[in-house]
Scaffold this motif. Structure first.
Motif, PDB file in Angstrom:
ATOM      1  N   UNK A 113      42.151  45.594  52.720  1.00  0.00           N
ATOM      2  CA  UNK A 113      42.870  44.138  52.429  1.00  0.00           C
ATOM      3  C   UNK A 113      42.052  43.304  53.545  1.00  0.00           C
ATOM      4  N   UNK A 114      41.161  43.959  54.534  1.00  0.00           N
ATOM      5  CA  UNK A 114      40.472  43.384  55.673  1.00  0.00           C
ATOM      6  C   UNK A 114      38.945  43.073  55.152  1.00  0.00           C
ATOM      7  N   UNK A 115      38.779  43.516  53.960  1.00  0.00           N
ATOM      8  CA  UNK A 115      37.249  43.398  53.403  1.00  0.00           C
ATOM      9  C   UNK A 115      36.726  41.906  53.009  1.00  0.00           C
ATOM     10  N   UNK A 116      35.682  41.594  53.093  1.00  0.00           N
ATOM     11  CA  UNK A 116      35.741  40.290  53.108  1.00  0.00           C
ATOM     12  C   UNK A 116      35.669  39.493  51.360  1.00  0.00           C
ATOM     13  N   UNK A 117      35.723  40.780  50.604  1.00  0.00           N
ATOM     14  CA  UNK A 117      35.659  40.374  49.273  1.00  0.00           C
ATOM     15  C   UNK A 117      37.202  40.537  48.705  1.00  0.00           C
ATOM     16  N   UNK A 118      38.196  40.875  49.308  1.00  0.00           N
ATOM     17  CA  UNK A 118      39.372  41.321  48.948  1.00  0.00           C
ATOM     18  C   UNK A 118      40.033  40.350  48.000  1.00  0.00           C
ATOM     19  N   UNK A 119      40.307  39.165  48.530  1.00  0.00           N
ATOM     20  CA  UNK A 119      40.901  37.821  48.126  1.00  0.00           C
ATOM     21  C   UNK A 119      39.990  37.648  46.594  1.00  0.00           C
ATOM     22  N   UNK A 120      38.971  37.761  46.727  1.00  0.00           N
ATOM     23  CA  UNK A 120      38.293  37.603  45.280  1.00  0.00           C
ATOM     24  C   UNK A 120      38.497  38.833  44.337  1.00  0.00           C
ATOM     25  N   UNK A 121      38.817  39.933  44.799  1.00  0.00           N
ATOM     26  CA  UNK A 121      39.072  40.978  44.071  1.00  0.00           C
ATOM     27  C   UNK A 121      40.311  40.899  43.560  1.00  0.00           C
ATOM     28  N   UNK A 122      41.333  40.520  44.252  1.00  0.00           N
ATOM     29  CA  UNK A 122      42.883  40.564  44.075  1.00  0.00           C
ATOM     30  C   UNK A 122      42.838  39.488  42.870  1.00  0.00           C
ATOM     31  N   UNK A 123      42.166  38.404  43.122  1.00  0.00           N
ATOM     32  CA  UNK A 123      42.126  37.397  41.910  1.00  0.00           C
ATOM     33  C   UNK A 123      41.616  38.047  40.560  1.00  0.00           C
ATOM     34  N   UNK A 124      40.730  38.879  40.536  1.00  0.00           N
ATOM     35  CA  UNK A 124      40.436  39.510  39.353  1.00  0.00           C
ATOM     36  C   UNK A 124      41.287  40.299  38.796  1.00  0.00           C
ATOM     37  N   UNK A 125      42.010  41.215  39.675  1.00  0.00           N
ATOM     38  CA  UNK A 125      43.090  42.040  39.200  1.00  0.00           C
ATOM     39  C   UNK A 125      44.295  41.223  38.538  1.00  0.00           C
ATOM     40  N   UNK A 126      44.699  40.240  39.282  1.00  0.00           N
ATOM     41  CA  UNK A 126      45.840  39.600  38.766  1.00  0.00           C
ATOM     42  C   UNK A 126      45.464  38.992  37.091  1.00  0.00           C
ATOM     43  N   UNK A 127      43.973  38.443  37.129  1.00  0.00           N
ATOM     44  CA  UNK A 127      43.592  37.854  35.863  1.00  0.00           C
ATOM     45  C   UNK A 127      43.642  38.937  34.863  1.00  0.00           C
ATOM     46  N   UNK A 128      43.036  40.082  35.234  1.00  0.00           N
ATOM     47  CA  UNK A 128      42.949  41.382  34.369  1.00  0.00           C
ATOM     48  C   UNK A 128      44.272  41.517  33.728  1.00  0.00           C
ATOM     49  N   UNK A 129      45.355  41.796  34.559  1.00  0.00           N
ATOM     50  CA  UNK A 129      46.610  42.352  34.278  1.00  0.00           C
ATOM     51  C   UNK A 129      46.991  41.477  32.884  1.00  0.00           C
ATOM     52  N   UNK A 130      46.723  40.451  32.788  1.00  0.00           N
ATOM     53  CA  UNK A 130      47.217  39.630  31.546  1.00  0.00           C
ATOM     54  C   UNK A 130      46.112  39.222  30.570  1.00  0.00           C
ATOM     55  N   UNK A 131      44.914  39.331  31.029  1.00  0.00           N
ATOM     56  CA  UNK A 131      43.715  38.847  30.479  1.00  0.00           C
ATOM     57  C   UNK A 131      42.777  39.672  29.629  1.00  0.00           C
ATOM     58  N   UNK A 132      43.317  40.986  29.840  1.00  0.00           N
ATOM     59  CA  UNK A 132      42.558  42.151  29.157  1.00  0.00           C
ATOM     60  C   UNK A 132      43.412  43.273  28.267  1.00  0.00           C
ATOM     61  N   UNK A 133      42.891  43.751  27.324  1.00  0.00           N
ATOM     62  CA  UNK A 133      43.675  44.834  26.659  1.00  0.00           C
ATOM     63  C   UNK A 133      43.758  46.036  27.806  1.00  0.00           C
ATOM     64  N   UNK A 134      42.776  46.034  28.471  1.00  0.00           N
ATOM     65  CA  UNK A 134      43.038  47.350  29.497  1.00  0.00           C
ATOM     66  C   UNK A 134      41.696  47.067  30.604  1.00  0.00           C
TER      67      UNK A 134
END
Length: 332
Positions: A113-134
């Motif tokens: 969670x200290x990686x420079x990309x972590x905030x963008x990564x978590x944004x994708x995870x939150x979207x994928x949890x609702x926006x994809x079938x899998x």
């Protein structure tokens, strides 16, 4: 963004219960082709290879698009490639994807969670949890995802898990349809996720190894999240190239310890030659010695026994995505 059929494709029958076939373009009334995204966060040196590996497993009967996180540091050549063939992660929501594959990135910080990309990564995870079938998370991406979703911390190990390990099914699931009870799977990681913590947070472990713990697990929800601690996408020589890289890091001083040979991977003769070189590397540690590393043809790995199982796993996953998409469309 790169679509199926473009010039960059070169980079890169299962069922729910043996009853739901994978999507086939020649069906009498074909469903729309699956649209799969690959969010490729691998280091520059593995970027194109990773495209090729997942392209091979996902196959040609789906539309595959590539995406990247701008916050993952890149050199100029990789950046040029991404600018040509990739879309930014901010384009995911508008891409009409059915499913997403997310790879890891070699860690630089002490904590994910200290990686420079972590905030963008978590944004994708939150979207994928609702926006994809899998969504399927590969290795370090799996560690980062469960940290974000359920605060499950990965645990560093004293030595690296590197090699091909027997992984046994721990239950029945459509992802495992048609597979043998025990399958070989490549692993290459310094960290592990404790199974008891995964179970306590509602994850289901589908496959594990007695030697190295959890291999494959899932999280049910609006989107089926699939997590791999291993690397079924690896090509025959991937672990060999990683070992050569790690020897080089030891010789130039950027790594403290001489790496162990990948387990259950090399032929006996190859292992003997490489062990002899490792002994020399420890005795005469110097960057110039890397030029004498034994050639690949003189130190061949064993045949890639995991690849049939890897192909089956991805066929099963695509069949599951297709079936679940059909259910969503029927309800809508």
């Amino acid at each position: 963004m790169l679509e199926h059929g473009s010039s960059a494709a070169a980079y890169g029958e299962a069922s729910l219960a043996e009853t739901v076939p994978p999507p086939r373009s020649e069906a009498a009334n074909p469903a729309p082709r699956l649209r799969i995204g690959l969010l490729n966060n691998m280091p520059d040196t593995a970027l194109v290879q990773t495209e090729r590996q997942f392209r091979r497993l996902i196959g040609t009967e789906v539309d595959l698009s590539f995406f990247s996180l701008a916050s993952v540091p890149r050199g100029p050549l990789a950046r040029a490639h991404l600018d040509r063939f990739y879309a930014p992660h901010t384009a995911l929501a508008a891409a009409g994807l059915d499913a997403l594959v997310i790879t890891g990135s070699e860690p630089k910080a002490a904590r994910l969670d200290e990686e420079p990309y972590y905030a963008d990564f978590t944004e994708v995870v939150d979207w994928a949890a609702q926006g994809t079938v899998s969504t399927l998370f590969s290795c370090l991406a799996a560690h980062a995802a469960v940290l974000h979703l359920d605060r499950i911390e990965r645990r560093p190990m004293a030595t690296k898990y590197s090699g091909v390990y027997a992984c046994a099914a721990s239950g029945v699931h459509p992802l495992l349809a048609g597979m043998a009870p025990v399958m070989p799977v490549p692993h290459s990681r310094w960290n592990d996720l404790p199974e008891f913590e995964l179970a306590a947070k509602g994850y289901t472990v589908l496959r594990r190894s007695e030697d190295i713990g959890v291999d494959l697990f899932v999280r049910e929800g609006a989107s089926l999240m699939v997590f791999l601690q291993g690397h079924p996408e690896y090509e025959t020589d991937t672990l060999a190239r990683e070992y050569r890289r790690d020897i080089g890091r030891f010789l130039d001083g950027s790594r403290d310890t001489c790496p162990a040979l990948p387990e259950n991977y090399y032929t006996d003769d190859a292992a003997e030659r490489l062990e002899a070189f490792a002994a020399l590397a420890q005795a005469e540690r110097a960057p110039a010695l890397h030029a004498d590393f034994p050639a690949m043809d003189a130190t061949p790995p064993r045949p890639a026994a995991w690849q049939d199982g890897a192909a089956r796993l991805f066929r099963n996953w695509l069949a599951l995505v297709a079936a679940n998409r059909a259910l969503r469309m029927a309800v809508a």
